[in-house]
Design a protein around this motif. Structure first.
Motif, PDB file in Angstrom:
ATOM      1  N   ASP A 165      -0.498   8.598  -1.947  1.00 40.47           N
ATOM      2  CA  ASP A 165       0.628   7.746  -1.576  1.00 40.47           C
ATOM      3  C   ASP A 165       0.693   6.480  -2.426  1.00 40.47           C
ATOM      4  O   ASP A 165       1.780   5.977  -2.732  1.00 40.47           O
ATOM      5  CB  ASP A 165       0.560   7.382  -0.097  1.00 40.47           C
ATOM      6  CG  ASP A 165       0.844   8.578   0.805  1.00 40.47           C
ATOM      7  OD1 ASP A 165       1.408   9.564   0.301  1.00 40.47           O
ATOM      8  OD2 ASP A 165       0.506   8.530   1.994  1.00 40.47           O
ATOM      9  N   ALA A 166      -0.473   5.956  -2.813  1.00 37.56           N
ATOM     10  CA  ALA A 166      -0.488   4.792  -3.701  1.00 37.56           C
ATOM     11  C   ALA A 166       0.124   5.166  -5.049  1.00 37.56           C
ATOM     12  O   ALA A 166       0.908   4.398  -5.629  1.00 37.56           O
ATOM     13  CB  ALA A 166      -1.908   4.271  -3.886  1.00 37.56           C
ATOM     14  N   TYR A 167      -0.216   6.343  -5.553  1.00 38.35           N
ATOM     15  CA  TYR A 167       0.364   6.790  -6.820  1.00 38.35           C
ATOM     16  C   TYR A 167       1.864   7.036  -6.678  1.00 38.35           C
ATOM     17  O   TYR A 167       2.644   6.727  -7.586  1.00 38.35           O
ATOM     18  CB  TYR A 167      -0.318   8.065  -7.314  1.00 38.35           C
ATOM     19  CG  TYR A 167       0.341   8.608  -8.564  1.00 38.35           C
ATOM     20  CD1 TYR A 167       0.241   7.926  -9.772  1.00 38.35           C
ATOM     21  CD2 TYR A 167       1.089   9.779  -8.524  1.00 38.35           C
ATOM     22  CE1 TYR A 167       0.860   8.401 -10.919  1.00 38.35           C
ATOM     23  CE2 TYR A 167       1.715  10.261  -9.660  1.00 38.35           C
ATOM     24  CZ  TYR A 167       1.597   9.574 -10.851  1.00 38.35           C
ATOM     25  OH  TYR A 167       2.231  10.031 -11.977  1.00 38.35           O
ATOM     26  N   SER A 168       2.281   7.572  -5.534  1.00 37.36           N
ATOM     27  CA  SER A 168       3.714   7.805  -5.302  1.00 37.36           C
ATOM     28  C   SER A 168       4.486   6.494  -5.359  1.00 37.36           C
ATOM     29  O   SER A 168       5.597   6.426  -5.906  1.00 37.36           O
ATOM     30  CB  SER A 168       3.929   8.486  -3.949  1.00 37.36           C
ATOM     31  OG  SER A 168       3.369   9.779  -3.942  1.00 37.36           O
ATOM     32  N   LEU A 169       3.901   5.437  -4.774  1.00 30.68           N
ATOM     33  CA  LEU A 169       4.549   4.126  -4.826  1.00 30.68           C
ATOM     34  C   LEU A 169       4.648   3.643  -6.271  1.00 30.68           C
ATOM     35  O   LEU A 169       5.698   3.159  -6.710  1.00 30.68           O
ATOM     36  CB  LEU A 169       3.764   3.126  -3.982  1.00 30.68           C
ATOM     37  CG  LEU A 169       4.349   1.714  -3.849  1.00 30.68           C
ATOM     38  CD1 LEU A 169       3.978   1.117  -2.495  1.00 30.68           C
ATOM     39  CD2 LEU A 169       3.840   0.792  -4.947  1.00 30.68           C
ATOM     40  N   ILE A 228       7.102   3.796   0.450  1.00 33.09           N
ATOM     41  CA  ILE A 228       7.905   3.582  -0.750  1.00 33.09           C
ATOM     42  C   ILE A 228       9.394   3.462  -0.404  1.00 33.09           C
ATOM     43  O   ILE A 228      10.255   3.944  -1.134  1.00 33.09           O
ATOM     44  CB  ILE A 228       7.686   4.706  -1.783  1.00 33.09           C
ATOM     45  CG1 ILE A 228       7.995   6.084  -1.167  1.00 33.09           C
ATOM     46  CG2 ILE A 228       6.272   4.664  -2.317  1.00 33.09           C
ATOM     47  CD1 ILE A 228       7.957   7.206  -2.178  1.00 33.09           C
ATOM     48  N   SER A 229       9.677   2.826   0.701  1.00 37.13           N
ATOM     49  CA  SER A 229      11.075   2.609   1.059  1.00 37.13           C
ATOM     50  C   SER A 229      11.712   1.656   0.052  1.00 37.13           C
ATOM     51  O   SER A 229      11.022   0.916  -0.666  1.00 37.13           O
ATOM     52  CB  SER A 229      11.189   2.022   2.461  1.00 37.13           C
ATOM     53  OG  SER A 229      10.656   0.709   2.489  1.00 37.13           O
ATOM     54  N   ASP A 230      13.040   1.661  -0.014  1.00 35.73           N
ATOM     55  CA  ASP A 230      13.747   0.733  -0.904  1.00 35.73           C
ATOM     56  C   ASP A 230      13.380  -0.702  -0.590  1.00 35.73           C
ATOM     57  O   ASP A 230      13.260  -1.542  -1.491  1.00 35.73           O
ATOM     58  CB  ASP A 230      15.264   0.924  -0.772  1.00 35.73           C
ATOM     59  CG  ASP A 230      15.733   2.241  -1.365  1.00 35.73           C
ATOM     60  OD1 ASP A 230      14.967   2.845  -2.146  1.00 35.73           O
ATOM     61  OD2 ASP A 230      16.849   2.664  -1.027  1.00 35.73           O
ATOM     62  N   SER A 262       0.860  -1.189   0.000  1.00 39.21           N
ATOM     63  CA  SER A 262       0.000   0.000   0.000  1.00 39.21           C
ATOM     64  C   SER A 262       0.892   1.234   0.000  1.00 39.21           C
ATOM     65  O   SER A 262       2.070   1.168   0.343  1.00 39.21           O
ATOM     66  CB  SER A 262      -0.920   0.019   1.231  1.00 39.21           C
ATOM     67  OG  SER A 262      -0.163   0.087   2.420  1.00 39.21           O
ATOM     68  N   GLY A 263       0.348   2.346  -0.373  1.00 39.72           N
ATOM     69  CA  GLY A 263       1.145   3.558  -0.394  1.00 39.72           C
ATOM     70  C   GLY A 263       1.386   4.144   0.977  1.00 39.72           C
ATOM     71  O   GLY A 263       2.342   4.877   1.188  1.00 39.72           O
ATOM     72  N   LYS A 264       0.526   3.831   1.930  1.00 41.14           N
ATOM     73  CA  LYS A 264       0.642   4.371   3.278  1.00 41.14           C
ATOM     74  C   LYS A 264       0.147   3.349   4.292  1.00 41.14           C
ATOM     75  O   LYS A 264      -0.489   2.359   3.931  1.00 41.14           O
ATOM     76  CB  LYS A 264      -0.163   5.676   3.420  1.00 41.14           C
ATOM     77  CG  LYS A 264      -1.677   5.474   3.320  1.00 41.14           C
ATOM     78  CD  LYS A 264      -2.441   6.792   3.313  1.00 41.14           C
ATOM     79  CE  LYS A 264      -2.341   7.547   4.629  1.00 41.14           C
ATOM     80  NZ  LYS A 264      -3.111   6.897   5.714  1.00 41.14           N
ATOM     81  N   GLY A 265       0.447   3.599   5.544  1.00 37.85           N
ATOM     82  CA  GLY A 265      -0.030   2.717   6.600  1.00 37.85           C
ATOM     83  C   GLY A 265      -1.477   3.020   6.955  1.00 37.85           C
ATOM     84  O   GLY A 265      -2.041   4.047   6.577  1.00 37.85           O
TER      85      GLY A 265
END
Length: 291
Positions: A170-174, A143-145, A28-31
């Protein structure tokens, strides 16, 4: 011979078996969007369909799966690497006989292993293809490594999102970080969206359509829509009792949704045996990048 080449040779020797598990990485992009809850309930439903399921908890920061299982694992992946435990010994039994493996710090230490440690790890992980039909990997949020490595290595990805603007952003950022990584191969990865905590099916479709539109326009990629999970007070009630809603409340609307999602995964898009990559393929892709 460098570590990546050593691993390739080791993996080839352990991929001769025709049987391979189907691997899903859930992210997921965020928690706070219900990712780990979805993992546990999908595992329960798959088990009800006669599949042997093992959850691999790759979230180093939190222990959500442990909480929902109501069990604390005695061992994790580090015990395989550094203390000689077998993969069978570190599997914690959960509800409906779902197996659970805690990654622990062993995941981040993979790149520093000796040749003998690497052989031992690969040999043990290869056993999952023989004992599991499905492996569900629960990543950390964001979106950590570390998260991106597992997503890039997985042949099938389940992306959870809610209608909250921060969740969509955040999902789009991932997805942007994924597509812009030069090592990401879009043709090798199917990304399926699950809309969570929605009131109507239209809302669930809307979440997918928004994400798919921006991915298509700006990243030249495409997503698939798996389905939705409705807002359901019984989900939180089950979490407080440290049990999956699919077991505690079999008639709940969220349970029915997890049943439908499972049917879509297992029956709607069956992967032929020759296309299954198995857990060994994922681990090898993961370590090649880190090598």
């Amino acid at each position: 011979m460098d570590q990546a080449e050593q691993l390739r040779n080791i993996v080839k020797k352990n991929q001769q078996s025709a049987r391979k598990a189907r691997v899903f990485t859930v992210t997921s992009g965020k928690g706070g969007v219900g990712k780990s809850n979805a993992v546990v309930n999908l595992a329960v439903q798959m088990q009800k369909h006669g599949k042997k399921v093992i959850i691999f908890d790759a979230d180093l920061g939190l222990a959500n799966v442990e909480i929902m299982f109501g069990a604390i694992p005695k061992y994790n992946l580090s015990d395989v690497i550094y203390r000689g435990k077998t993969i069978q010994e570190i599997i914690t039994p959960g509800p409906m006989d779902v197996g659970f493996i805690s990654g622990g710090a062993g995941i981040t230490g993979i790149n520093n292993l000796s040749k003998e440690q690497l052989k031992f790890l690969v040999r043990n992980l290869s056993e999952l293809d023989g004992i599991a039909d499905i492996v569900l990997i629960d990543t950390g949020a964001g979106i950590s490594d570390h998260v991106l490595e597992f997503v890039m290595a997985s042949p099938e990805v389940l992306l959870l999102a809610t209608s909250e603007p921060s969740s969509l952003t955040d999902a789009y950022s991932l997805l942007k970080a994924l597509h812009r990584n030069p090592e990401f191969r879009q043709a090798q990865t199917k990304i399926k969206v699950i809309s969570n905590r929605v009131v109507t099916e239209e809302e669930g479709n809307g979440i997918f359509e928004k994400l798919n539109a921006v991915v298509g326009q700006f990243l030249k990629g495409n997503l698939e829509y798996l389905g939705m999970i409705p807002q359901d007070a019984l989900v939180e009630k089950a979490v407080r009792q440290q049990q999956p809603v699919s077991i505690l409340y079999p008639e709940a609307k969220s349970t029915k949704a997890f049943e439908a999602l499972t049917c879509n995964l297992l029956d709607g898009n069956v992967i032929p045996l020759h296309e299954k990559k198995g857990i060994m393929q994922l681990i090898s892709r993961f370590i090649y990048r880190k090598g």
